[in-house]
Scaffold this motif. Structure first.
Motif, PDB file in Angstrom:
ATOM      1  N   ILE A 133      29.616  24.162  12.857  1.00 44.15           N
ATOM      2  CA  ILE A 133      28.798  25.555  12.939  1.00 44.15           C
ATOM      3  C   ILE A 133      28.837  26.106  14.268  1.00 44.15           C
ATOM      4  O   ILE A 133      28.347  25.048  15.216  1.00 44.15           O
ATOM      5  N   LEU A 135      27.183  28.668  17.195  1.00 45.50           N
ATOM      6  CA  LEU A 135      26.087  29.879  17.205  1.00 45.50           C
ATOM      7  C   LEU A 135      26.424  30.148  18.696  1.00 45.50           C
ATOM      8  O   LEU A 135      25.802  29.193  19.594  1.00 45.50           O
ATOM      9  N   SER A 146      17.492  29.708  18.726  1.00 45.34           N
ATOM     10  CA  SER A 146      18.703  28.983  18.118  1.00 45.34           C
ATOM     11  C   SER A 146      18.581  27.531  18.189  1.00 45.34           C
ATOM     12  O   SER A 146      19.011  26.695  16.975  1.00 45.34           O
ATOM     13  N   SER A 232      26.888  26.955   4.918  1.00 45.39           N
ATOM     14  CA  SER A 232      25.937  27.307   6.240  1.00 45.39           C
ATOM     15  C   SER A 232      26.004  28.780   6.459  1.00 45.39           C
ATOM     16  O   SER A 232      24.656  28.979   6.959  1.00 45.39           O
ATOM     17  N   PRO A 233      26.376  29.804   6.111  1.00 43.25           N
ATOM     18  CA  PRO A 233      25.914  31.097   6.432  1.00 43.25           C
ATOM     19  C   PRO A 233      24.659  31.490   5.793  1.00 43.25           C
ATOM     20  O   PRO A 233      23.902  31.998   6.335  1.00 43.25           O
ATOM     21  N   VAL A 236      22.395  29.725   7.717  1.00 41.42           N
ATOM     22  CA  VAL A 236      22.150  30.634   9.065  1.00 41.42           C
ATOM     23  C   VAL A 236      21.180  31.750   8.872  1.00 41.42           C
ATOM     24  O   VAL A 236      20.121  32.041   9.679  1.00 41.42           O
ATOM     25  N   LYS A 237      21.422  32.433   7.839  1.00 46.78           N
ATOM     26  CA  LYS A 237      20.696  33.667   7.687  1.00 46.78           C
ATOM     27  C   LYS A 237      19.048  33.354   7.237  1.00 46.78           C
ATOM     28  O   LYS A 237      18.318  34.086   7.658  1.00 46.78           O
ATOM     29  N   ILE A 253      23.722  36.478  11.121  1.00 43.23           N
ATOM     30  CA  ILE A 253      24.855  35.792  11.600  1.00 43.23           C
ATOM     31  C   ILE A 253      25.805  36.509  12.763  1.00 43.23           C
ATOM     32  O   ILE A 253      26.496  36.086  13.371  1.00 43.23           O
ATOM     33  N   ARG A 296      27.292  36.123  16.505  1.00 38.75           N
ATOM     34  CA  ARG A 296      26.416  34.885  16.602  1.00 38.75           C
ATOM     35  C   ARG A 296      27.007  33.765  16.082  1.00 38.75           C
ATOM     36  O   ARG A 296      27.068  32.668  16.647  1.00 38.75           O
ATOM     37  N   MET A 297      27.436  33.878  14.891  1.00 37.09           N
ATOM     38  CA  MET A 297      27.950  32.665  14.080  1.00 37.09           C
ATOM     39  C   MET A 297      29.775  33.073  14.225  1.00 37.09           C
ATOM     40  O   MET A 297      30.104  33.711  13.552  1.00 37.09           O
ATOM     41  N   PRO A 302      32.374  34.908   9.287  1.00 36.40           N
ATOM     42  CA  PRO A 302      31.854  35.740   8.380  1.00 36.40           C
ATOM     43  C   PRO A 302      32.724  36.940   8.150  1.00 36.40           C
ATOM     44  O   PRO A 302      32.058  38.045   8.408  1.00 36.40           O
ATOM     45  N   GLU A 305      31.311  40.116   6.009  1.00 42.21           N
ATOM     46  CA  GLU A 305      30.105  40.731   6.684  1.00 42.21           C
ATOM     47  C   GLU A 305      30.618  41.566   7.872  1.00 42.21           C
ATOM     48  O   GLU A 305      30.384  42.888   8.180  1.00 42.21           O
TER      49      GLU A 305
END
Lengths: 397, 308
Positions: A133, A135, A146, A232-233, A236-237, A253, A296-297, A302, A305
């Motif tokens: 992941i 970030l 983070s 993971s998303p 993360v959220k 994200i 960010r991610m 993503p 999104e």
């Protein structure tokens, strides 16, 4: 209550690590991240934390010792940058493949040659497909927050995937900014205790880690690993929202900045997002419908999104701080453009490269990008798909 | 030291059914290691023959906790696990006495793994490093390593019309380990099983890092019949090609001195990798190999006599 402090990004990270107090850190110093293991060593020397700091002889051994310590059952972290990340990259893949929740702090820096110690994203992009992941953080507050969140994300039993928490070398690592440090006790409560699933040190279970997989088995291993990463998303959220409830700063994200009605948007990651937001504000005051998407991610990417966030924009510029040599477009460009391909009225997307090896990127440069986006929207003519920001001479393909 | 009949009754911690070559010495060495101690053992294993033949998903031969990560990082991997053990001990999360072992062959030790080994020894992790030395990259097809002896025929130092095998003598890894001034360094052989197991036991029990170099005659790469593994190992000691010795806190003790040191031909003629040494036109090479062996042996004898 947290308290406002004015300290460097590296120091912010070091305080987060002190509060997390991981079981083991194995690290090898490298500019611009060296302040962090140095600060950790002095926290340990002063009895402020009791992490086992393994001062290894290379980054390759740093990640290797992290793998050993994490498999043994520990909460484990390391810190690196640039050549260090490149040297450890072999084991970066192994860490994620063994599903070890190692959190790695990276002060992103250019890769040699020529030798350059300054910020760009060449190092982290080299390992973007390693199954971690990723970030990206804009400032000291975000890197502090983070780092804390990454522990919870990686250790989630459905995720069990290592996390890179990335700040821009020097731009963030060495900038003194005002940020809020939370109370030690509250940070510890937020992250909770770690219960390893398969610790080597539980000798009654005799776990085998790292058996090799022939062609009949390898694919299933990689697919299973991918499932973990793709869990993971939502974490993360969730962790970003929980963090907001606990400390008043929400994270998602990505950050959609004035994007709702935007006609022109920049997509960017890391410290330069701050400068770009100032430019958006100035343009908005003049009636220009400018917006910004701060990723960010970056991994996992993503796409759904992103489609939602950028689908109604007319023209998008992606700003990458790396050259993906010989590729058709830079990493962020490729992801964004590919995601938007499915949108019926898809925006035009163009690709910029900026800030290599610490090259300055100023408001005027972002302003020029928005001017170009406006021109493209007006004329319908794209011109260059790829261009460089703030280089001497002109880029001609 | 236990008797053989007692050792034979102990639980096997390496399961049968591994995929090593018939005649391979590696499982003999590993079983000796797992058999000699009642301690719990955690192993980090470098990539190599023993690793690929003992851990093929979904099977494992290991009845101890075991991790394989990469080729060059067994020492760094075990260092991380050992650091974590200190945390569990301090926090009272385990009441077990666990010993940590890194296993690698000469490729993962003398060459690509040397840096990680040196780092872990210097940092004084409490672990035993066992190099199972088969003197070439046997797993990947008998390419030379820095452990390959002078003149040996490997696939990257082949004997041809002009070249006559490896041109350099082997690296003295035991002296390199000694240079870290760690509490225990030794060299052993599977034919001298009692001596070898004593060394393993000492290496496990000593406080701090220990290094053990074990010869592993490879019937495939050295080219001898698979029922001769132990005999080849024995001859390495009888010719003083592979002296059995240990260095405890810096002082050497030679564990075996042949009554009559045999000429190196006796060792060479057992193995295809040295067959060219026995041709009349290569007698200078044979002389040189004997000189290198004698020099090393005499140096060890002098050290012992001087109490160094």
């Amino acid at each position: 209550m947290g308290k406002k402090v004015a300290l460097m990004g590296n120091t912010a990270t070091a305080h987060a690590i002190r509060q997390i107090n991981p079981d083991v850190i194995a690290a090898y110093p490298i500019t611009p991240s060296s302040d962090i293991p140095m600060a950790v060593a002095s926290f340990i020397a002063d009895g402020l934390m009791d992490t086992e700091l393994v001062t290894v002889e290379s980054e390759h051994s740093a990640m290797s010792a992290c793998v050993g310590a994490s498999a043994a059952g520990g909460r484990v972290m390391t810190i690196t940058a640039a050549q260090g990340l490149a040297l450890m990259s072999e084991i970066v893949y192994i860490a994620s493949s063994l599903r070890l929740p190692i959190v790695t702090i990276i002060a992103a820096r250019a890769l040699s040659s020529p030798l350059n110690i300054h910020g760009d994203h060449s190092d982290v992009m080299e390992v973007r497909d390693a199954g971690w992941i990723q970030l990206f953080c804009e400032d000291s507050q975000e890197i502090y927050d983070s780092t804390i969140q990454a522990i919870k994300i990686s250790e989630n039993k459905n995720v069990l995937t290592p996390v890179m928490v990335i700040m821009d070398g020097f731009n963030t690592s060495h900038s003194v900014e005002i940020w809020e440090m939370e109370e030690d006790k509250r940070v510890k409560e937020f992250i909770g205790e770690y219960t390893p699933k398969y610790p080597l040190l539980d000798v009654s279970r005799k776990i085998t880690y790292g058996a090799w997989a022939p062609p009949a088995e390898y694919s299933e291993h990689k697919v299973s690993q991918l499932h973990g990463l793709l869990q993971s998303p939502s974490m993360v959220k969730k962790v970003g929202e929980d963090f907001g409830k606990a400390f008043g700063r929400n994270y998602g994200i990505f950050e959609a900045y004035k994007l709702d009605d935007a006609d022109y948007a920049i997509v960017i990651m890391g410290s330069a997002a701050g400068t770009a937001k100032d430019v958006v504000d100035a343009l908005r005051e003049n009636g220009v419908k400018a917006g910004l998407l701060k990723m960010r991610m970056f991994r996992p990417f993503p796409a759904d999104e992103v489609k939602e966030a950028l689908g109604n924009v007319k023209v998008v510029a992606t700003l990458d701080r790396v050259i993906s040599a010989g590729a058709y477009g830079s990493p962020l460009f490729n992801e964004i453009r590919s995601a938007l391909y499915d949108v019926p009225q898809r925006p035009i997307v163009i690709d910029y490269i900026y800030g290599l090896g610490g090259r300055d990127t100023q408001p005027k440069h972002f302003k020029a990008v928005y001017e170009n986006l406006k021109k493209i929207a007006k004329t319908g003519k794209v011109g260059k798909i790829l261009d460089f920001i703030n280089i001497r001479g002109k880029w001609e393909e | 030291m236990a008797f053989l009949n007692e050792l034979a009754k102990r639980e096997e911690r390496l399961a049968p059914g591994h995929r090593l070559c018939p005649g391979c010495g590696q499982p003999i060495i590993v079983r000796a290691l797992l058999n000699i101690t009642d301690y719990e053992i955690v192993i980090a294993h470098a990539t190599g023959c023993m690793e690929v033949c003992s851990g093929l998903f979904p099977y494992t031969s290991w009845r101890v906790p075991w991790i394989h990560s990469a080729f060059e990082n067994a020492a760094a991997t075990i260092a991380g696990a050992e650091a974590m053990y200190k945390v569990w001990k301090r926090k009272g999360k385990t009441d077990k006495d666990i010993k940590f072992v890194a296993l690698a062959s000469d490729g993962g030790t003398y060459d690509i793994g040397l840096q990680a080994l040196s780092g872990a020894l210097e940092r004084w992790h409490n672990f035993l490093y066992v190099c199972i030395d088969n003197q070439a990259y046997q797993n990947t097809g008998v390419q030379r390593s820095s452990a390959s002896p002078f003149g040996s025929n490997t696939t990257t130092t082949p004997v041809g019309k002009v070249k006559k095998g490896k041109e350099q003598p082997r690296k003295d890894i035991v002296s390199i380990a000694e240079g870290h001034h760690i509490p225990y360094v030794a060299q052993g052989s599977p034919h001298a099983w009692r001596d070898l197991m004593n060394k393993m036991k000492q290496g496990l029990e000593v406080e701090g890092p220990a290094y053990l170099n074990v010869i592993q005659p490879c019937c495939l790469g050295w080219r001898f019949p698979p029922d001769m593994t132990i005999e080849v190992a024995r001859m390495s000691a009888e010719t003083c090609v592979w002296p059995l010795y240990e260095v405890i806190d810096g002082a050497i003790k030679i564990n075996y001195k042949p009554k009559k040191k045999l000429p190196i031909e006796e060792y060479f003629k057992m193995q295809g990798r040295f067959s060219h040494f026995l041709k009349p036109e290569n007698k200078d090479m044979l002389k040189e190999a004997q000189r290198l062996t004698d020099k090393q042996w005499e140096w060890l004898l002098k050290r012992e006599a001087a109490g160094l």
